[in-house]
Enzyme design. Structure first.
Site, PDB file in Angstrom:
ATOM      1  N   TYR A   1       0.828  -1.216   0.000  1.00  0.00           N
ATOM      2  CA  TYR A   1       0.000   0.000   0.000  1.00  0.00           C
ATOM      3  C   TYR A   1       0.864   1.268   0.000  1.00  0.00           C
ATOM      4  O   TYR A   1       0.354   2.350  -0.287  1.00  0.00           O
ATOM      5  CB  TYR A   1      -0.956   0.046   1.203  1.00  0.00           C
ATOM      6  CG  TYR A   1      -1.918  -1.119   1.340  1.00  0.00           C
ATOM      7  CD1 TYR A   1      -2.055  -2.076   0.329  1.00  0.00           C
ATOM      8  CD2 TYR A   1      -2.698  -1.280   2.471  1.00  0.00           C
ATOM      9  CE1 TYR A   1      -2.928  -3.155   0.469  1.00  0.00           C
ATOM     10  CE2 TYR A   1      -3.573  -2.348   2.614  1.00  0.00           C
ATOM     11  CZ  TYR A   1      -3.671  -3.285   1.615  1.00  0.00           C
ATOM     12  OH  TYR A   1      -4.534  -4.359   1.764  1.00  0.00           O
TER      13      TYR A   1
ATOM     14  N   ILE B   1     -12.837  -4.744   8.101  1.00  0.00           N
ATOM     15  CA  ILE B   1     -11.915  -3.594   8.024  1.00  0.00           C
ATOM     16  C   ILE B   1     -12.304  -2.654   6.888  1.00  0.00           C
ATOM     17  O   ILE B   1     -11.537  -2.463   5.937  1.00  0.00           O
ATOM     18  CB  ILE B   1     -10.458  -4.090   7.862  1.00  0.00           C
ATOM     19  CG1 ILE B   1     -10.354  -5.177   6.763  1.00  0.00           C
ATOM     20  CG2 ILE B   1      -9.896  -4.587   9.184  1.00  0.00           C
ATOM     21  CD1 ILE B   1      -8.922  -5.537   6.368  1.00  0.00           C
TER      22      ILE B   1
ATOM     23  N   LYS C   1     -12.763   0.530   4.527  1.00  0.00           N
ATOM     24  CA  LYS C   1     -11.970   1.731   4.241  1.00  0.00           C
ATOM     25  C   LYS C   1     -12.938   2.860   3.875  1.00  0.00           C
ATOM     26  O   LYS C   1     -13.982   2.631   3.253  1.00  0.00           O
ATOM     27  CB  LYS C   1     -11.027   1.446   3.071  1.00  0.00           C
ATOM     28  CG  LYS C   1     -10.258   2.653   2.570  1.00  0.00           C
ATOM     29  CD  LYS C   1     -10.708   3.064   1.190  1.00  0.00           C
ATOM     30  CE  LYS C   1      -9.905   4.242   0.667  1.00  0.00           C
ATOM     31  NZ  LYS C   1     -10.455   4.733  -0.606  1.00  0.00           N
TER      32      LYS C   1
ATOM     33  N   ARG D   1     -17.647   9.485   6.806  1.00  0.00           N
ATOM     34  CA  ARG D   1     -17.849   8.061   6.491  1.00  0.00           C
ATOM     35  C   ARG D   1     -17.126   7.161   7.483  1.00  0.00           C
ATOM     36  O   ARG D   1     -17.603   6.088   7.831  1.00  0.00           O
ATOM     37  CB  ARG D   1     -17.362   7.752   5.076  1.00  0.00           C
ATOM     38  CG  ARG D   1     -18.332   8.201   4.008  1.00  0.00           C
ATOM     39  CD  ARG D   1     -17.839   7.798   2.643  1.00  0.00           C
ATOM     40  NE  ARG D   1     -18.821   8.127   1.633  1.00  0.00           N
ATOM     41  CZ  ARG D   1     -18.624   7.989   0.333  1.00  0.00           C
ATOM     42  NH1 ARG D   1     -17.466   7.505  -0.119  1.00  0.00           N
ATOM     43  NH2 ARG D   1     -19.565   8.303  -0.518  1.00  0.00           N
TER      44      ARG D   1
ATOM     45  N   ASN E   1     -19.195   4.426   9.563  1.00  0.00           N
ATOM     46  CA  ASN E   1     -18.917   2.984   9.500  1.00  0.00           C
ATOM     47  C   ASN E   1     -18.617   2.384  10.872  1.00  0.00           C
ATOM     48  O   ASN E   1     -18.685   1.157  11.041  1.00  0.00           O
ATOM     49  CB  ASN E   1     -17.755   2.713   8.545  1.00  0.00           C
ATOM     50  CG  ASN E   1     -18.115   3.037   7.099  1.00  0.00           C
ATOM     51  OD1 ASN E   1     -19.277   3.288   6.785  1.00  0.00           O
ATOM     52  ND2 ASN E   1     -17.118   3.050   6.226  1.00  0.00           N
TER      53      ASN E   1
HETATM   54  N1  LIG Z   1      -5.555  -8.788   1.718  1.00  0.00           N
HETATM   55  C1  LIG Z   1      -5.921  -8.306   0.562  1.00  0.00           C
HETATM   56  O1  LIG Z   1      -5.576  -8.826  -0.507  1.00  0.00           O
HETATM   57  C2  LIG Z   1      -6.799  -7.090   0.520  1.00  0.00           C
HETATM   58  C3  LIG Z   1      -7.386  -6.684  -0.685  1.00  0.00           C
HETATM   59  C4  LIG Z   1      -8.197  -5.566  -0.678  1.00  0.00           C
HETATM   60  C5  LIG Z   1      -8.427  -4.875   0.509  1.00  0.00           C
HETATM   61  N2  LIG Z   1      -7.821  -5.256   1.665  1.00  0.00           N
HETATM   62  C6  LIG Z   1      -8.037  -4.540   2.948  1.00  0.00           C
HETATM   63  O2  LIG Z   1      -9.450  -4.402   3.160  1.00  0.00           O
HETATM   64  C7  LIG Z   1      -9.741  -3.017   3.330  1.00  0.00           C
HETATM   65  C8  LIG Z   1     -11.147  -2.695   2.856  1.00  0.00           C
HETATM   66  O3  LIG Z   1     -11.311  -3.072   1.503  1.00  0.00           O
HETATM   67  P1  LIG Z   1     -11.426  -2.018   0.297  1.00  0.00           P
HETATM   68  O4  LIG Z   1     -10.760  -0.748   0.676  1.00  0.00           O
HETATM   69  O5  LIG Z   1     -10.949  -2.708  -0.939  1.00  0.00           O
HETATM   70  O6  LIG Z   1     -12.989  -1.825   0.089  1.00  0.00           O
HETATM   71  P2  LIG Z   1     -14.297  -1.598   0.999  1.00  0.00           P
HETATM   72  O7  LIG Z   1     -13.927  -1.268   2.391  1.00  0.00           O
HETATM   73  O8  LIG Z   1     -15.213  -2.736   0.727  1.00  0.00           O
HETATM   74  O9  LIG Z   1     -14.959  -0.340   0.295  1.00  0.00           O
HETATM   75  C9  LIG Z   1     -14.330   0.907   0.240  1.00  0.00           C
HETATM   76  C10 LIG Z   1     -15.140   1.750  -0.718  1.00  0.00           C
HETATM   77  O10 LIG Z   1     -16.437   1.984  -0.164  1.00  0.00           O
HETATM   78  C11 LIG Z   1     -16.653   3.383  -0.026  1.00  0.00           C
HETATM   79  N3  LIG Z   1     -17.323   3.636   1.261  1.00  0.00           N
HETATM   80  C12 LIG Z   1     -16.839   3.329   2.480  1.00  0.00           C
HETATM   81  N4  LIG Z   1     -17.718   3.680   3.432  1.00  0.00           N
HETATM   82  C13 LIG Z   1     -18.775   4.227   2.795  1.00  0.00           C
HETATM   83  C14 LIG Z   1     -20.000   4.771   3.239  1.00  0.00           C
HETATM   84  N5  LIG Z   1     -20.302   4.823   4.533  1.00  0.00           N
HETATM   85  N6  LIG Z   1     -20.868   5.234   2.299  1.00  0.00           N
HETATM   86  C15 LIG Z   1     -20.570   5.167   0.998  1.00  0.00           C
HETATM   87  N7  LIG Z   1     -19.426   4.657   0.506  1.00  0.00           N
HETATM   88  C16 LIG Z   1     -18.534   4.182   1.412  1.00  0.00           C
HETATM   89  C17 LIG Z   1     -15.280   4.018  -0.045  1.00  0.00           C
HETATM   90  O11 LIG Z   1     -15.369   5.313  -0.582  1.00  0.00           O
HETATM   91  P3  LIG Z   1     -14.366   6.504  -0.152  1.00  0.00           P
HETATM   92  O12 LIG Z   1     -13.001   5.907   0.016  1.00  0.00           O
HETATM   93  O13 LIG Z   1     -14.491   7.441  -1.298  1.00  0.00           O
HETATM   94  O14 LIG Z   1     -14.910   7.072   1.135  1.00  0.00           O
HETATM   95  C18 LIG Z   1     -14.505   3.086  -0.981  1.00  0.00           C
HETATM   96  O15 LIG Z   1     -14.754   3.419  -2.336  1.00  0.00           O
HETATM   97  C19 LIG Z   1      -8.644  -2.336   2.508  1.00  0.00           C
HETATM   98  O16 LIG Z   1      -8.574  -0.957   2.739  1.00  0.00           O
HETATM   99  C20 LIG Z   1      -7.452  -3.140   2.926  1.00  0.00           C
HETATM  100  O17 LIG Z   1      -7.011  -2.751   4.213  1.00  0.00           O
HETATM  101  C21 LIG Z   1      -7.018  -6.366   1.676  1.00  0.00           C
END
Ligand SMILES: NC(=O)c1ccc[n+]([C@@H]2O[C@H](COP(=O)([O-])OP(=O)(O)OC[C@H]3O[C@@H](n4cnc5c(N)ncnc54)[C@H](OP(=O)(O)O)[C@@H]3O)[C@@H](O)[C@H]2O)c1
Length: 281
Positions: A51, A236, A238, A244, A248
């Site tokens: 990251y 977790i 993001k 937001r 969350n």
């Molecule tokens: N181990 C792995 O391979 C792997 C892969 C992917 C992710 N991860 C981990 O998992 C974490 C979470 O996954 P992710 O970041 O891919 O996706 P996520 O948490 O499923 O979704 C994040 C998205 O949702 C939006 N969002 C968040 N809260 C919101 C709300 N209350 N209302 C409307 N939209 C909202 C965010 O927008 P904004 O950002 O514009 O607010 C962003 O576009 C990552 O940050 C990382 O730490 C790990």
């Protein structure tokens, strides 16, 4: 935010069930957003070497611990996860990569270190895991786990190293419920951690989730995070704004009914917002 419950891992370590993810958070924003998350009550931060924002995460943690005003946090209240990237797999390479992560984070001890992807074609995850065990024995990490491991990778790892990883962090949300993997996690005693718990925003327009959210007067994001918590999953999400981030975390004042949980269970459709583990090397 009411304090998140914790999920017990092996060796007396416990991880907060709700944490803050920092994938795609630019390095210049990481300290601010991780700080916003800590201010909102999150106590667990999920980063990775890949990251590029470990330094900002570490600064936010150290700032929260050194804050002179009331509300200063102790290191033991905070949980930091990082991950070994694919090109750093192998025993010696993983040890070197962890040296870099630890220097970037500026922390004496990392709470959880994961192998980011199994990368089966590299075939180095067993040696990589052995390096993480060595780091745990040296007191530099408290818990060792994996991410994106499929059933065959988990079984082989357990056979080879004779221990079970504390965590498998996998893509998991209402449209990808991962029943086979979660059953194996239960059998082996591995904690399930959901990445992309909101399917990167794809599920936010789901009509069933919208209906359930409206019934509770909360958002679809809150409904989905609540579903994860009631499923017993570590989650977790993001987000990129303080509003937001707070929203969350505001998920402890309502509960989904059994009927609502059953309606969400029926939404599974094998939808991936990220890569399939077999395609990543
Ligand atoms: N181990 C792995 O391979 C792997 C892969 C992917 C992710 N991860 C981990 O998992 C974490 C979470 O996954 P992710 O970041 O891919 O996706 P996520 O948490 O499923 O979704 C994040 C998205 O949702 C939006 N969002 C968040 N809260 C919101 C709300 N209350 N209302 C409307 N939209 C909202 C965010 O927008 P904004 O950002 O514009 O607010 C962003 O576009 C990552 O940050 C990382 O730490 C790990």
């Amino acid at each position: 935010m009411i304090a998140s419950p914790t999920v017990p891992l092996a060796r007396g370590v416990a991880i907060p069930q709700l944490g803050f993810g920092l994938y795609k958070v630019p390095p210049e924003d990481a300290e601010r957003l991780a700080g916003d998350a800590l201010a909102a009550g999150y106590r667990s931060l999920d980063t990775a070497a890949m990251y590029g924002n470990e330094a900002g995460v570490g600064r936010a943690v150290r700032r929260a611990m050194s804050h002179a005003r009331a509300g200063r946090l102790e290191r033991g209240e905070l949980f930091v996860t990082t991950k070994i990237w694919n090109t750093d797999q192998g025993y010696d390479a993983a040890l070197r990569a962890f040296d870099c992560s630890q220097a970037e984070l500026g922390l004496d001890v990392v709470d959880l270190c994961l192998i980011h992807w199994p990368c089966p074609r590299r075939d180095l995850y067993v040696d990589t895991y052995r390096a993480l065990v060595r780091l745990r024995e040296d007191g530099r990490v408290r818990a060792v786990g994996v991410s994106n491991f499929q059933p065959a990778h988990l079984r082989r790892l357990v056979d080879a190293v004779g221990e079970v990883p504390a965590v498998n962090q996998i893509e998991l949300h209402p449209w990808l419920q991962q029943h086979e993997l979660r059953a194996l996690h239960r059998e082996l005693g591995i904690a399930t951690e959901a990445w992309s718990p909101l399917a990167r925003g794809h599920i936010l327009e789901d009509p069933v989730l919208r209906e359930i959210a409206a019934a509770h007067g909360v958002s679809v994001a809150q409904t989905t995070i609540r579903w994860h918590l009631q499923e017993g999953t570590i989650v977790i999400p993001k987000a990129s704004s303080p509003q937001r981030i707070r929203e969350n975390a505001d998920v402890f004042g309502f509960a989904l009914t059994d009927e609502e949980m059953a309606r969400i269970a029926a939404l599974d459709r094998g939808f991936r917002s990220g890569s399939h583990p077999d395609d990543v090397n």
